[in-house]
Design an enzyme around this catalytic site. Structure first.
Site, PDB file in Angstrom:
ATOM      1  N   HIS A   1       0.872  -1.194   0.000  1.00 30.47           N
ATOM      2  CA  HIS A   1       0.000   0.000   0.000  1.00 30.47           C
ATOM      3  C   HIS A   1       0.902   1.235   0.000  1.00 30.47           C
ATOM      4  O   HIS A   1       1.498   1.569   1.020  1.00 30.47           O
ATOM      5  CB  HIS A   1      -0.902  -0.007   1.244  1.00 30.47           C
ATOM      6  CG  HIS A   1      -1.857   1.140   1.311  1.00 30.47           C
ATOM      7  ND1 HIS A   1      -3.188   0.963   1.652  1.00 30.47           N
ATOM      8  CD2 HIS A   1      -1.715   2.472   1.090  1.00 30.47           C
ATOM      9  CE1 HIS A   1      -3.804   2.138   1.638  1.00 30.47           C
ATOM     10  NE2 HIS A   1      -2.918   3.079   1.311  1.00 30.47           N
TER      11      HIS A   1
ATOM     12  N   HIS B   1       1.616   5.356  -1.645  1.00 30.27           N
ATOM     13  CA  HIS B   1       1.248   6.555  -2.416  1.00 30.27           C
ATOM     14  C   HIS B   1       2.511   7.150  -3.022  1.00 30.27           C
ATOM     15  O   HIS B   1       3.420   7.539  -2.286  1.00 30.27           O
ATOM     16  CB  HIS B   1       0.590   7.598  -1.511  1.00 30.27           C
ATOM     17  CG  HIS B   1      -0.693   7.121  -0.903  1.00 30.27           C
ATOM     18  ND1 HIS B   1      -1.914   7.343  -1.495  1.00 30.27           N
ATOM     19  CD2 HIS B   1      -0.936   6.402   0.215  1.00 30.27           C
ATOM     20  CE1 HIS B   1      -2.865   6.789  -0.760  1.00 30.27           C
ATOM     21  NE2 HIS B   1      -2.302   6.211   0.300  1.00 30.27           N
TER      22      HIS B   1
ATOM     23  N   ARG C   1       2.211   9.622  -5.638  1.00 30.19           N
ATOM     24  CA  ARG C   1       1.894  10.968  -6.174  1.00 30.19           C
ATOM     25  C   ARG C   1       2.326  11.114  -7.631  1.00 30.19           C
ATOM     26  O   ARG C   1       2.453  10.162  -8.356  1.00 30.19           O
ATOM     27  CB  ARG C   1       2.534  12.080  -5.302  1.00 30.19           C
ATOM     28  CG  ARG C   1       2.371  11.896  -3.806  1.00 30.19           C
ATOM     29  CD  ARG C   1       0.942  11.844  -3.351  1.00 30.19           C
ATOM     30  NE  ARG C   1       0.845  11.967  -1.901  1.00 30.19           N
ATOM     31  CZ  ARG C   1      -0.183  11.520  -1.194  1.00 30.19           C
ATOM     32  NH1 ARG C   1      -1.199  10.915  -1.773  1.00 30.19           N
ATOM     33  NH2 ARG C   1      -0.215  11.676   0.097  1.00 30.19           N
TER      34      ARG C   1
ATOM     35  N   ASN D   1      -5.166   7.445  -5.880  1.00 27.88           N
ATOM     36  CA  ASN D   1      -5.855   8.701  -5.520  1.00 27.88           C
ATOM     37  C   ASN D   1      -5.074   9.936  -5.981  1.00 27.88           C
ATOM     38  O   ASN D   1      -4.690  10.794  -5.201  1.00 27.88           O
ATOM     39  CB  ASN D   1      -6.170   8.762  -4.010  1.00 27.88           C
ATOM     40  CG  ASN D   1      -4.940   8.711  -3.120  1.00 27.88           C
ATOM     41  OD1 ASN D   1      -3.918   8.141  -3.475  1.00 27.88           O
ATOM     42  ND2 ASN D   1      -5.038   9.335  -1.961  1.00 27.88           N
TER      43      ASN D   1
ATOM     44  N   LYS E   1      -9.067  -0.094  -5.652  1.00 33.48           N
ATOM     45  CA  LYS E   1      -9.115   0.529  -4.316  1.00 33.48           C
ATOM     46  C   LYS E   1     -10.407   1.309  -4.140  1.00 33.48           C
ATOM     47  O   LYS E   1     -10.695   2.224  -4.911  1.00 33.48           O
ATOM     48  CB  LYS E   1      -7.913   1.476  -4.167  1.00 33.48           C
ATOM     49  CG  LYS E   1      -7.908   2.313  -2.896  1.00 33.48           C
ATOM     50  CD  LYS E   1      -7.595   1.483  -1.653  1.00 33.48           C
ATOM     51  CE  LYS E   1      -7.737   2.291  -0.377  1.00 33.48           C
ATOM     52  NZ  LYS E   1      -6.631   3.195  -0.118  1.00 33.48           N
TER      53      LYS E   1
ATOM     54  N   HIS F   1     -10.484   1.405   1.952  1.00 37.93           N
ATOM     55  CA  HIS F   1     -10.220   2.345   3.049  1.00 37.93           C
ATOM     56  C   HIS F   1     -11.453   2.268   3.942  1.00 37.93           C
ATOM     57  O   HIS F   1     -12.480   2.866   3.638  1.00 37.93           O
ATOM     58  CB  HIS F   1     -10.004   3.767   2.526  1.00 37.93           C
ATOM     59  CG  HIS F   1      -9.654   4.728   3.622  1.00 37.93           C
ATOM     60  ND1 HIS F   1      -8.447   5.383   3.695  1.00 37.93           N
ATOM     61  CD2 HIS F   1     -10.346   5.111   4.729  1.00 37.93           C
ATOM     62  CE1 HIS F   1      -8.412   6.133   4.789  1.00 37.93           C
ATOM     63  NE2 HIS F   1      -9.562   5.995   5.429  1.00 37.93           N
TER      64      HIS F   1
ATOM     65  N   HIS G   1      -4.675  -0.712   5.959  1.00 41.20           N
ATOM     66  CA  HIS G   1      -4.160   0.013   7.136  1.00 41.20           C
ATOM     67  C   HIS G   1      -5.055  -0.115   8.367  1.00 41.20           C
ATOM     68  O   HIS G   1      -5.549   0.881   8.876  1.00 41.20           O
ATOM     69  CB  HIS G   1      -3.875   1.487   6.809  1.00 41.20           C
ATOM     70  CG  HIS G   1      -4.922   2.188   5.984  1.00 41.20           C
ATOM     71  ND1 HIS G   1      -6.245   2.228   6.335  1.00 41.20           N
ATOM     72  CD2 HIS G   1      -4.816   2.868   4.816  1.00 41.20           C
ATOM     73  CE1 HIS G   1      -6.901   2.909   5.410  1.00 41.20           C
ATOM     74  NE2 HIS G   1      -6.065   3.301   4.477  1.00 41.20           N
TER      75      HIS G   1
ATOM     76  N   ASP H   1       1.470   2.508   3.523  1.00 44.98           N
ATOM     77  CA  ASP H   1       0.624   3.692   3.381  1.00 44.98           C
ATOM     78  C   ASP H   1       1.478   4.949   3.452  1.00 44.98           C
ATOM     79  O   ASP H   1       1.019   6.008   3.893  1.00 44.98           O
ATOM     80  CB  ASP H   1      -0.504   3.735   4.422  1.00 44.98           C
ATOM     81  CG  ASP H   1      -1.618   4.695   4.027  1.00 44.98           C
ATOM     82  OD1 ASP H   1      -1.660   5.121   2.858  1.00 44.98           O
ATOM     83  OD2 ASP H   1      -2.438   5.040   4.903  1.00 44.98           O
TER      84      ASP H   1
ATOM     85  N   HIS I   1       3.335  14.366   1.735  1.00 49.05           N
ATOM     86  CA  HIS I   1       2.737  15.672   1.412  1.00 49.05           C
ATOM     87  C   HIS I   1       3.858  16.691   1.529  1.00 49.05           C
ATOM     88  O   HIS I   1       4.770  16.510   2.351  1.00 49.05           O
ATOM     89  CB  HIS I   1       1.629  16.026   2.415  1.00 49.05           C
ATOM     90  CG  HIS I   1       0.393  15.193   2.276  1.00 49.05           C
ATOM     91  ND1 HIS I   1      -0.604  15.476   1.373  1.00 49.05           N
ATOM     92  CD2 HIS I   1      -0.004  14.080   2.931  1.00 49.05           C
ATOM     93  CE1 HIS I   1      -1.568  14.571   1.476  1.00 49.05           C
ATOM     94  NE2 HIS I   1      -1.231  13.711   2.407  1.00 49.05           N
TER      95      HIS I   1
ATOM     96  N   ALA J   1      -3.352  14.816   5.780  1.00 47.54           N
ATOM     97  CA  ALA J   1      -3.203  13.503   6.434  1.00 47.54           C
ATOM     98  C   ALA J   1      -2.227  12.636   5.655  1.00 47.54           C
ATOM     99  O   ALA J   1      -2.352  12.497   4.436  1.00 47.54           O
ATOM    100  CB  ALA J   1      -4.555  12.810   6.520  1.00 47.54           C
TER     101      ALA J   1
HETATM  102  O1  DOR Z   1      -3.347   9.571   5.883  1.00 45.01           O
HETATM  103  C1  DOR Z   1      -3.674   9.232   4.771  1.00 45.01           C
HETATM  104  N1  DOR Z   1      -3.112   9.781   3.676  1.00 45.01           N
HETATM  105  N2  DOR Z   1      -4.630   8.330   4.631  1.00 45.01           N
HETATM  106  C2  DOR Z   1      -5.141   8.017   3.424  1.00 45.01           C
HETATM  107  O2  DOR Z   1      -6.021   7.200   3.373  1.00 45.01           O
HETATM  108  C3  DOR Z   1      -4.690   8.706   2.216  1.00 45.01           C
HETATM  109  C4  DOR Z   1      -3.346   9.237   2.384  1.00 45.01           C
HETATM  110  C5  DOR Z   1      -2.971  10.235   1.310  1.00 45.01           C
HETATM  111  O3  DOR Z   1      -3.205   9.952   0.131  1.00 45.01           O
HETATM  112  O4  DOR Z   1      -2.438  11.284   1.659  1.00 45.01           O
HETATM  113 ZN    ZN Z   2      -3.326   5.050   1.622  1.00 46.08          ZN
END
Ligand code: DOR
Ligand code: ZN
Length: 341
Positions: A13, A15, A17, A41, A95, A134, A168, A240, A244, A256
């Site tokens: 899992h 991310h 970007r 996402n 997802k 999720h 998660h 996960d 950011h 988050a």
């Molecule tokens: O904390 C998180 N950040 N939880 C998620 O489900 C998505 C993720 C994000 O894409 O930033």
């Molecule tokens: Zn995630």
């Protein structure tokens, strides 16, 4: 000095970007992992075959020559069986996000209605495509996962041939649900094995530890640690890792996500050693995933050494700055060498 090797680590899992952030973070995963399940996402979400293929190409460009397989996912929407057949060889899973529950999930599912979702979920079951979920409601923040567990039960009962991955998980209740249905599986992150809500908000507010689902109670963390360190066969490591930009985290509206890619393996070694379970680490981080997702392990091997590793304060590329979990702190395991597969 104590040493440890992990063959073919998988991050189930992740991310990554896009654009400069992708170029910054993708090499930090592709260096140490053999493959990862890539979350869809983006803005707009990855929901067409073309989007899957072009995102995969952008990831491959970003990781250069590293031996790393981006295992792509689609953003869940009602899809026809014909469409899923046409894309099944390009993806490993789909997802599902409840609408608006987390970063870039506005286009998610607004209500989980078995009849409405049945055509897509039955087609996924027929094609052997797992559903990653999720699992949070929009209730009180500490109860969101617990409130969602009945939805997992409904889906598990209604679609017994569909592999459902509770992404998660953060609660003792979720750990208990796992064994009640053959078709339920779970991923666990690094941060939920290490922290509780006290670490996030019990003292000074720690934006770099804020994620969704939020870290829970001590008894929840203990149940997760027991499950992970015993390498329960239905549980996999999924970081996960969710980068950011620094200024989006250190902000009065903090985004988050915890960024853990560059520290995950070292932290897991420390945790499994502390619990005298180092022999189970490769199952949690590699073997269980191969069984659940029918993956092939590669020969890529991470050689760790029991030697201090000072986590960089931040990672930078062009104008992007991202702060990892445990920034500036010292971990007890380091990566000594990496053998490509
Ligand atoms: O904390 C998180 N950040 N939880 C998620 O489900 C998505 C993720 C994000 O894409 O930033
Ligand atoms: Zn995630």
């Amino acid at each position: 000095m104590k040493r440890l090797s992990i063959r073919s680590p998988f991050d189930m899992h992740l991310h990554l970007r896009d654009e400069d952030m992708l170029k910054l973070v993708a090499p930090l995963s592709s260096k140490t992992f053999s493959a990862a399940i890539i979350m869809p996402n983006l803005v707009p979400p990855v929901d067409t075959k073309e989007a899957v293929i072009s995102y995969k190409n952008r990831i491959k460009d970003a990781i250069k020559d590293d031996d790393f397989e981006p295992m792509m996912t689609l953003f869940f929407k009602p899809y026809s069986k014909e469409f899923l057949e046409s894309v099944k060889d390009d993806i490993k899973a789909i997802k599902l996000y409840p609408a608006g529950i987390t970063t870039n999930s506005e286009g998610g599912v607004s209500s989980i209605d078995v009849n409405e979702l049945a055509p897509t979920l039955n087609a996924m079951a027929d094609l052997g495509l797992p559903l990653c979920v999720h699992g949070e409601t929009n209730g009180f923040v500490m109860d969101r996962e617990k409130e969602f567990l009945s939805v997992y039960e409904t889906l598990a009962k209604a679609f017994p041939k569909l592999k459902i991955i509770m992404e998660h998980i953060t609660t003792k209740d979720a750990t208990k649900l796992l064994d009640r249905y053959d078709n339920l599986y779970a991923t666990i992150t690094v941060q939920h094995l290490l922290i509780t809500l006290d670490d996030v908000a019990g003292g000074m507010l720690k934006p770099h530890l804020f994620c969704k689902p939020i870290a829970k109670r001590y008894e929840d963390r203990e149940a997760l640690v027991t499950l992970a360190t015993s390498a329960h066969p239905k549980v996999m490591f999924g970081s996960d890792s969710a980068p950011h930009p620094k200024d989006a985290k250190e902000n009065c509206g903090c985004a988050a996500g915890v960024f853990t890619s560059p520290i995950a393996i070292q932290v897991l070694a420390e945790l499994f050693e502390k619990h005298n379970k180092l022999e189970n680490l490769e199952k949690f981080i590699s073997i269980n995933a191969t069984n659940i997702y029918n993956l092939k392990r590669t020969n890529k091997t991470i050689n760790l050494i029991k030697k201090d590793f000072v986590v960089p304060q931040d990672y930078r590329f062009e104008n992007e700055i991202v702060v990892p979990m445990y920034s500036n702190e010292t971990l007890s395991w380091s990566i000594d060498s990496i053998i490509q597969g």
